[in-house]
Design an enzyme around this catalytic site. Structure first.
Site, short mmCIF file in Angstrom:
data_model
loop_
_atom_site.label_atom_id
_atom_site.label_comp_id
_atom_site.label_asym_id
_atom_site.label_seq_id
_atom_site.Cartn_x
_atom_site.Cartn_y
_atom_site.Cartn_z
N CYS A 1 -6.21 1.71 5.89
CA CYS A 1 -6.84 0.46 6.33
C CYS A 1 -6.22 0.03 7.67
CB CYS A 1 -6.61 -0.62 5.27
SG CYS A 1 -4.87 -1.14 5.13
N HIS B 1 0.85 -1.19 0.00
CA HIS B 1 0.00 0.00 0.00
C HIS B 1 0.88 1.24 0.00
CE1 HIS B 1 -3.89 -1.90 1.84
NE2 HIS B 1 -3.34 -2.68 0.92
N GLU C 1 0.95 3.80 1.89
CA GLU C 1 1.45 4.19 3.22
C GLU C 1 2.65 3.36 3.64
OE1 GLU C 1 -3.16 4.38 3.50
OE2 GLU C 1 -1.66 3.28 2.38
N CYS D 1 -2.31 -0.47 7.48
CA CYS D 1 -1.58 0.79 7.38
C CYS D 1 -1.72 1.62 8.64
CB CYS D 1 -2.03 1.57 6.15
SG CYS D 1 -1.62 0.71 4.61
#
Length: 147
Positions: free
Chosen positions: A74, A44, A46, A77
């Site tokens: 999410c 992801h 992040e 993260c």
């Protein structure tokens, strides 16, 4: 947030999420989703930005850093943000299906964790939200065209 939006637009076939980490007025980490590219669910925006920032500072502790991200993180993260001790998180658009910074859950400000993150929500929200809406609209249209 403008830099995070630029990151979100780098790859046209990934869900457009971008993140940057700032330390002492300098961007030290950048990321955009690479899940489809790498077939790795942990890539992801992040997480990629946290890895770059940690490498830059030569430390896993990002205590004086601010992360800007176009979509509410999410659970994975949000956990990484807490664990890396990021001081401040600035979010563009909320994610009412998977967001863990206040929408579905609030991991970054959970009272039982030893670190809580300062949170700002809704910065350039319309632009961040439009990126996602346009992406999924195009995805649906292309799917229908292929049928």
């Amino acid at each position: 947030m403008n830099e995070a939006i630029k990151q979100a637009c780098v790859c046209t076939y990934e869900v457009p999420v971008g993140a940057v980490i700032v330390y002492e007025d300098k961007i030290i980490g950048r990321g955009y989703n690479l899940i489809e590219t790498t077939n790795d669910p942990t890539t992801h925006a992040e997480i990629i930005a946290i890895r770059q920032a940690s490498n830059y500072l030569d430390s896993w502790r990002l205590v004086d850093c601010t992360m800007y991200v176009t979509l509410e993180p999410c659970a994975m993260c949000a956990g990484a943000i807490v664990n890396s001790r990021i001081k401040r998180l600035v979010i563009g658009a909320l994610d009412d299906k998977r967001g863990c910074c206040g929408s579905v859950e609030d991991l970054v400000r959970h009272p039982r964790f030893n670190h809580r993150v300062d949170l700002t929500i809704g910065v350039l929200e319309d632009q961040c939200s439009k990126l996602l809406k346009d992406f999924f609209k195009e995805l649906r249209e292309n799917k229908d065209a292929k049928l």
